[in-house]
Motif scaffolding. Sequence first.
Motif, PDB file in Angstrom:
ATOM      1  N   UNK A 220       0.833  -1.206   0.000  1.00 30.77           N
ATOM      2  CA  UNK A 220       0.000   0.000   0.000  1.00 30.77           C
ATOM      3  C   UNK A 220       0.866   1.254   0.000  1.00 30.77           C
ATOM      4  N   UNK A 221       1.896   1.269   0.858  1.00 26.50           N
ATOM      5  CA  UNK A 221       2.815   2.409   0.901  1.00 26.50           C
ATOM      6  C   UNK A 221       3.524   2.598  -0.434  1.00 26.50           C
ATOM      7  N   UNK A 222       3.898   1.498  -1.074  1.00 29.38           N
ATOM      8  CA  UNK A 222       4.602   1.573  -2.361  1.00 29.38           C
ATOM      9  C   UNK A 222       3.710   2.180  -3.434  1.00 29.38           C
ATOM     10  N   UNK A 223       2.443   1.771  -3.493  1.00 26.68           N
ATOM     11  CA  UNK A 223       1.526   2.299  -4.503  1.00 26.68           C
ATOM     12  C   UNK A 223       1.284   3.796  -4.296  1.00 26.68           C
ATOM     13  N   UNK A 224       1.138   4.218  -3.042  1.00 26.47           N
ATOM     14  CA  UNK A 224       0.901   5.636  -2.762  1.00 26.47           C
ATOM     15  C   UNK A 224       2.120   6.482  -3.112  1.00 26.47           C
ATOM     16  N   UNK A 225       3.296   5.974  -2.804  1.00 28.45           N
ATOM     17  CA  UNK A 225       4.525   6.713  -3.123  1.00 28.45           C
ATOM     18  C   UNK A 225       4.729   6.804  -4.631  1.00 28.45           C
ATOM     19  N   UNK A 227       2.389   6.871  -6.831  1.00 29.99           N
ATOM     20  CA  UNK A 227       1.415   7.869  -7.298  1.00 29.99           C
ATOM     21  C   UNK A 227       1.953   9.288  -7.096  1.00 29.99           C
ATOM     22  N   UNK A 228       2.606   9.528  -5.956  1.00 32.23           N
ATOM     23  CA  UNK A 228       3.211  10.844  -5.720  1.00 32.23           C
ATOM     24  C   UNK A 228       4.276  11.155  -6.759  1.00 32.23           C
ATOM     25  N   UNK A 257      13.623  13.320  -6.461  1.00 35.58           N
ATOM     26  CA  UNK A 257      14.604  12.341  -5.987  1.00 35.58           C
ATOM     27  C   UNK A 257      14.230  11.812  -4.608  1.00 35.58           C
ATOM     28  N   UNK A 258      13.788  12.689  -3.723  1.00 34.82           N
ATOM     29  CA  UNK A 258      13.417  12.266  -2.374  1.00 34.82           C
ATOM     30  C   UNK A 258      12.263  11.256  -2.407  1.00 34.82           C
ATOM     31  N   UNK A 259      11.266  11.526  -3.271  1.00 31.37           N
ATOM     32  CA  UNK A 259      10.143  10.599  -3.388  1.00 31.37           C
ATOM     33  C   UNK A 259      10.605   9.292  -4.026  1.00 31.37           C
ATOM     34  N   UNK A 260      11.523   9.407  -4.970  1.00 32.32           N
ATOM     35  CA  UNK A 260      12.075   8.228  -5.640  1.00 32.32           C
ATOM     36  C   UNK A 260      12.827   7.340  -4.645  1.00 32.32           C
ATOM     37  N   UNK A 266      10.995   1.330   0.014  1.00 34.18           N
ATOM     38  CA  UNK A 266       9.829   0.485   0.299  1.00 34.18           C
ATOM     39  C   UNK A 266       9.830  -0.732  -0.619  1.00 34.18           C
ATOM     40  N   UNK A 267      10.120  -0.486  -1.905  1.00 30.53           N
ATOM     41  CA  UNK A 267      10.146  -1.588  -2.877  1.00 30.53           C
ATOM     42  C   UNK A 267      11.223  -2.599  -2.524  1.00 30.53           C
ATOM     43  N   UNK A 268      12.386  -2.085  -2.078  1.00 34.39           N
ATOM     44  CA  UNK A 268      13.493  -2.980  -1.722  1.00 34.39           C
ATOM     45  C   UNK A 268      13.081  -3.899  -0.570  1.00 34.39           C
TER      46      UNK A 268
END
Length: 610
Positions: A220-225, A227-228, A257-260, A266-268
């Motif tokens: 869920x956190x990964x999908x929201x990030x 989207x940002x 970059x910060x959002x990336x 999270x993905x890792x």
Amino acid sequence: MKDYFRLLSFAKPIEKFAIPYVFATLLYILFNTLNLALLAPLLDTLFNHKAAVIAAKTSINEEQSWWDIMGKFRELTDYYILNYGPTQALKFVCIVIVASVFLSNIFRYLSAKTMEDLRVHTLLNLRKKVFNNVMNLHLGYFNNQRKGDIISKISSDVQVVQFTVTNTLQVVFKEPVTLIVYIVLLFSISIKLTLFSLLIIPLAGLIIAKIVKRLRQQATQAHETFANMLGYLDEALSGIKIIKAFNATQYVKERFHQENVTYSNITRKMVRRQQLASPVSEFLGVMMVAGIVYFGGSLVLTGESDLTSSEFIAYIAIFSQVMRPAKALSDAFSGIHTGLAAGKRVLDLIDERPEILDSPNAIEIKSFNKSIIMKDVSFAYGDKLILDRINLEIPKGKTVALVGPSGGGKSTLMDLIPRFIEPKEGKILLDDIDLRDIKVESLRAHMGFVNQESILFNDTIFNNIAFAKPNATADEVMAAARIANAHDFIMNTENGYETYIGDRGIRLSGGQRQRLCIARAILGNPPLMLLDEATSALDTESEKLVQDALYKLMQNRTSLIIAHRLSTIQNADIIVVVENGKVIESGSHSDLISHNGLYRRLIDMQTFTD
């Protein structure tokens, strides 16, 4: 599971795919199992054919149990050894193995093909449903949502969901059936060894379940990030000119970059957990095989088991295959968390309902005959009051101009007429019919729109002008372009009316884009024109030409305009001055000048900004 079954509904008619999939998969499992069942007879034929001959002679009258698959094949190979010799028996076994492998792979392909068709079908239905619902939502929804989040749900999240739904269907049927068939085969060889192995499998399942426990939250956190990130990307591409003008390139880079980095972290973590499940299950599988080799081998060596060496080797080979469907189930269990997290976001978007809907008895209007009247109309965004008890009449055939200081509520007042937004109090009547009793599409079909922002599409000039009238002829499109003073510059482009204008019309100047928007509104020939700063992007020469064309056009129709240029509003039949959500004064240009009120002060300052 409620979300999962809702997502599964987008695979309908699922029986169209499920029946051939089940048929092909069962045949694949059958022939694939036969390959393993032939292992022991093959080993006996190669290395123990003399003993096989003796066994065949002594077991002629013995009857095998119906589920002893390996025993049935041994009967056949023993028969060939006894009657034709070991060489012919070997040939028979090899032919059966080749045929079985060929058929298993044919049905494996058909099974995979059917599942891929289901996957594409599900994606088509799901993405269509999401996009259609987004297009039906009211404008207020988009004011409160990040565009990147919506794009992420329609593109990335939908893709994740359709893979999860179809893969889970595949795993839920194929792998358990395969597992059951293997276990039946193992029981047919040795009940004692199989019971021992089944004690170990649940332990492995508990360990893997523990590993993937937090996957859904992280997904869920990964999908929201993500989207940002899409939101930042969209803003950066849309505002690239401003970014460079204010030397903000480094700031925008750093923000993205910060959002990336957040998304990558999270993905890792997610991938580590997912990848951990596979080696752990494999390691546990090897441990189980080693335990069975030791336990079963001890029974064989001490003579406590009826298994021959070839049967024991076949048992180990078959048991090692049991781990493949078990591993696939554990991988699916970890993957479904990611899919359900994405699915929840997609379903939330599907469940979003427009605030502006046709009433059950809404009617279609055929014409506009008298006037539009606002009675005590108020509007607010949350607790902030924008319009306060507005009373206004727009007679047919008249041009009404809205003027006033910035933020006074002029654009909001205009947006109420096509029902882009709804009043909180009061009502708006068109020919004495409440707008809420008129079908929205019927209402908007009587209106033409030109906004401050030139909204164009990455298509040809012709298609942009004909956007609201797809069946328009070339002559009609050209006539509208001439009225909007656009024909000459169009003919000077590379391919005339077939010239592509790029994303948002980037290949055209601001004045050219605005004239195409005006031509688009003119083409529909609506009885009511809504013009929000329609000439604001035009240079002086173009403005004069277009202003003259619009003036002639408005002589035979009703027009509501917002403008801050004196040249645009001074010829209006009625000028309405709006300040702080209220109508301060109204009348003709000469009347309002003589009143010496707010309008006179605005004229003196020439500040008709919006």
